[in-house]
Design a protein around this motif. Structure first.
Motif, mmCIF file in Angstrom:
data_model
loop_
_atom_site.group_PDB
_atom_site.id
_atom_site.type_symbol
_atom_site.label_atom_id
_atom_site.label_comp_id
_atom_site.label_asym_id
_atom_site.label_seq_id
_atom_site.Cartn_x
_atom_site.Cartn_y
_atom_site.Cartn_z
ATOM 1 N N MET A 58 0.852 -1.271 -0.088
ATOM 2 C CA MET A 58 0.108 -0.143 -0.038
ATOM 3 C C MET A 58 0.823 1.235 0.039
ATOM 4 N N ILE A 59 0.567 2.193 -0.623
ATOM 5 C CA ILE A 59 1.215 3.441 -0.844
ATOM 6 C C ILE A 59 0.391 4.475 -0.536
ATOM 7 N N ASP A 60 0.711 5.441 0.276
ATOM 8 C CA ASP A 60 0.066 6.689 0.672
ATOM 9 C C ASP A 60 0.734 7.797 -0.175
ATOM 10 N N SER A 61 -0.273 8.171 -0.908
ATOM 11 C CA SER A 61 0.344 9.183 -1.815
ATOM 12 C C SER A 61 0.318 10.702 -1.672
ATOM 13 N N HIS A 62 0.064 10.810 -0.260
ATOM 14 C CA HIS A 62 0.296 12.447 0.342
ATOM 15 C C HIS A 62 0.452 12.409 1.472
ATOM 16 N N VAL A 63 1.437 12.595 2.161
ATOM 17 C CA VAL A 63 2.008 13.223 3.365
ATOM 18 C C VAL A 63 2.741 14.024 3.525
ATOM 19 N N HIS A 64 2.980 14.766 4.641
ATOM 20 C CA HIS A 64 3.691 16.034 4.715
ATOM 21 C C HIS A 64 4.565 15.800 6.000
ATOM 22 N N PHE A 65 6.051 16.511 5.941
ATOM 23 C CA PHE A 65 6.860 16.345 7.150
ATOM 24 C C PHE A 65 7.252 17.903 7.130
ATOM 25 N N TRP A 66 7.564 18.242 8.582
ATOM 26 C CA TRP A 66 7.702 19.603 8.762
ATOM 27 C C TRP A 66 8.681 19.625 9.996
ATOM 28 N N SER B 124 -8.856 3.535 -12.265
ATOM 29 C CA SER B 124 -7.309 3.654 -12.511
ATOM 30 C C SER B 124 -6.685 5.034 -12.692
ATOM 31 N N ARG B 125 -7.547 5.853 -12.150
ATOM 32 C CA ARG B 125 -6.966 7.292 -12.020
ATOM 33 C C ARG B 125 -7.109 8.007 -10.760
ATOM 34 N N ILE B 126 -7.149 7.291 -9.667
ATOM 35 C CA ILE B 126 -7.629 7.591 -8.429
ATOM 36 C C ILE B 126 -6.576 6.865 -7.446
ATOM 37 N N LEU B 127 -5.845 7.808 -6.622
ATOM 38 C CA LEU B 127 -4.706 7.379 -5.636
ATOM 39 C C LEU B 127 -5.266 7.522 -4.252
ATOM 40 N N PHE B 128 -4.959 6.445 -3.479
ATOM 41 C CA PHE B 128 -5.305 6.520 -2.087
ATOM 42 C C PHE B 128 -4.203 7.656 -1.302
ATOM 43 N N GLY B 129 -4.681 8.653 -0.573
ATOM 44 C CA GLY B 129 -3.590 9.535 0.303
ATOM 45 C C GLY B 129 -4.190 9.901 1.440
ATOM 46 N N SER B 130 -3.587 10.376 2.360
ATOM 47 C CA SER B 130 -4.037 10.691 3.988
ATOM 48 C C SER B 130 -4.073 11.838 4.093
ATOM 49 N N ILE C 177 -8.397 -6.127 -8.394
ATOM 50 C CA ILE C 177 -7.183 -5.441 -9.339
ATOM 51 C C ILE C 177 -7.757 -4.040 -8.955
ATOM 52 N N ASP C 178 -9.109 -3.522 -8.728
ATOM 53 C CA ASP C 178 -9.461 -2.064 -8.362
ATOM 54 C C ASP C 178 -8.700 -1.693 -7.275
ATOM 55 N N LYS C 179 -8.794 -2.282 -6.400
ATOM 56 C CA LYS C 179 -8.499 -2.079 -4.971
ATOM 57 C C LYS C 179 -6.769 -1.896 -5.025
ATOM 58 N N GLU C 180 -6.178 -2.873 -5.908
ATOM 59 C CA GLU C 180 -4.813 -2.788 -5.785
ATOM 60 C C GLU C 180 -4.374 -1.797 -6.582
ATOM 61 N N ASN C 181 -4.982 -1.183 -7.687
ATOM 62 C CA ASN C 181 -4.495 0.124 -8.317
ATOM 63 C C ASN C 181 -5.089 1.257 -7.496
ATOM 64 N N ILE C 182 -6.012 1.261 -6.614
ATOM 65 C CA ILE C 182 -6.197 2.416 -5.754
ATOM 66 C C ILE C 182 -5.321 2.617 -4.763
ATOM 67 N N PHE C 183 -5.014 1.535 -4.292
ATOM 68 C CA PHE C 183 -4.027 1.583 -3.018
ATOM 69 C C PHE C 183 -2.567 1.537 -3.175
ATOM 70 N N CYS C 184 -2.144 1.319 -4.731
ATOM 71 C CA CYS C 184 -0.904 1.134 -4.821
ATOM 72 C C CYS C 184 -0.344 1.393 -6.007
ATOM 73 N N LYS C 185 -0.893 0.475 -7.388
ATOM 74 C CA LYS C 185 -0.327 0.589 -8.550
ATOM 75 C C LYS C 185 -0.754 2.005 -9.268
ATOM 76 N N ASN C 186 -1.651 2.706 -8.904
ATOM 77 C CA ASN C 186 -1.992 3.861 -9.719
ATOM 78 C C ASN C 186 -0.789 4.914 -8.948
#
Length: 273
Positions: free
Chosen positions: A1-9, A223-229, A257-266
């Motif tokens: 699983m890849i989180d496509s949006h985190v911040h650090f500061w 196919s064009r949606i990414l999971f992010g937090s 397949i759709d879940k793999e795309n959303i949470f990782c492959k996309n």
């Protein structure tokens, strides 16, 4: 699983003025060591670190963290799109393999920012060197974003936080119509992130989030949606597991397949991880 949006500061009250008095929960340092146990608990294997400050030093800060922490798979930095010597900067950045794209906090800019000639020229340079661009806007700026993506139809864009629908006021009519238009460009993607903080922080509900997700999935497809937090900003309205569980519940009936795309492959595809 890849989180496509985190911040650090490293929190700086003089610099980080966007963090206001009612946001004390995020008025401190947030670094990779803070999120790593959360990722392990939720079986998240990697993330994209996204800029929160508009400076070249911010990009270097994130690249340094990425070099020290293998679970940071990519960086979305900041660059001055109006710089006439932007190509020289991009050539220098080519040494950093984890630098995948750039972002500007466009939601704070005035009308017309995204379609200025010098901004367009800067984005053309990003496209030339195969960098992506995160579009951070609020829903009233979607019409401008549509013009931008139509002007650069071959460039790879992604909408951060689903273009911030106005869930607090429950006024999403224009958002829905504009999402339908912008999604017709196959090179525009969308992040499932930042929606909790678009609601009433203390009184959000599953239904308003799911209604929003219905619109996004109807138009962008899986196919064009990414999971992010949007961690740690999302802590203003909830916690990491709450958000992840919400998205898992919504996608429960999706194909594997759709879940793999959303949470990782996309994310792997969009950011070339």
């Amino acid at each position: 699983m890849i989180d496509s949006h985190v911040h650090f500061w490293n929190f700086d009250p003089l610099r980080d003025t966007w963090i206001t008095e009612d946001m004390k929960v995020i008025s401190r340092d947030f670094l990779p060591g803070d999120v790593e146990p959360i990722f392990k608990e939720n079986a998240v294997s990697g993330c994209i670190a996204v800029q929160a400050d508009q400076s070249a030093s911010e990009t270097q800060f994130l690249l340094k963290l990425a070099g020290q922490n293998p679970f940071i798979k990519g960086v979305v930095g900041w660059i001055d799109l109006k710089n006439l010597h932007i190509e020289d900067e991009l050539i220098n950045y080519s040494a950093y393999k984890k630098l995948k794209g750039f972002r500007h906090i466009s939601e704070g800019e005035g009308t017309g920012f995204l379609v200025q000639e010098d901004i367009i020229n800067g984005l053309k340079a990003l496209q030339k060197y195969n960098y992506t661009y995160d579009i951070l806007i609020k829903q009233h700026q979607l019409k401008e974003a549509i013009t931008l993506t139509e002007t650069l139809p071959e460039m790879t864009f992604i909408l951060d936080h689903c273009a911030k629908p106005d869930l607090k006021q429950d006024d999403c009519t224009s958002w829905k119509s504009h999402i339908k238009i912008i999604s017709q460009n196959p090179n525009v993607y969308c992040k499932l992130s930042g929606l909790l903080t678009q609601c009433d922080w203390n009184n959000w509900n599953e239904k308003e989030i799911f209604n929003c997700l219905d619109v996004v999935f109807e138009n962008f497809g899986s196919s064009r949606i990414l999971f992010g937090s949007d961690w740690p900003v999302m802590l203003l309205a909830g916690n990491y597991s709450q958000w992840l569980d919400l998205i898992k519940k919504y996608t429960n009936q999706f194909t594997q397949i759709d879940k793999e795309n959303i949470f990782c492959k996309n994310a792997e595809h969009f950011y070339k991880l």
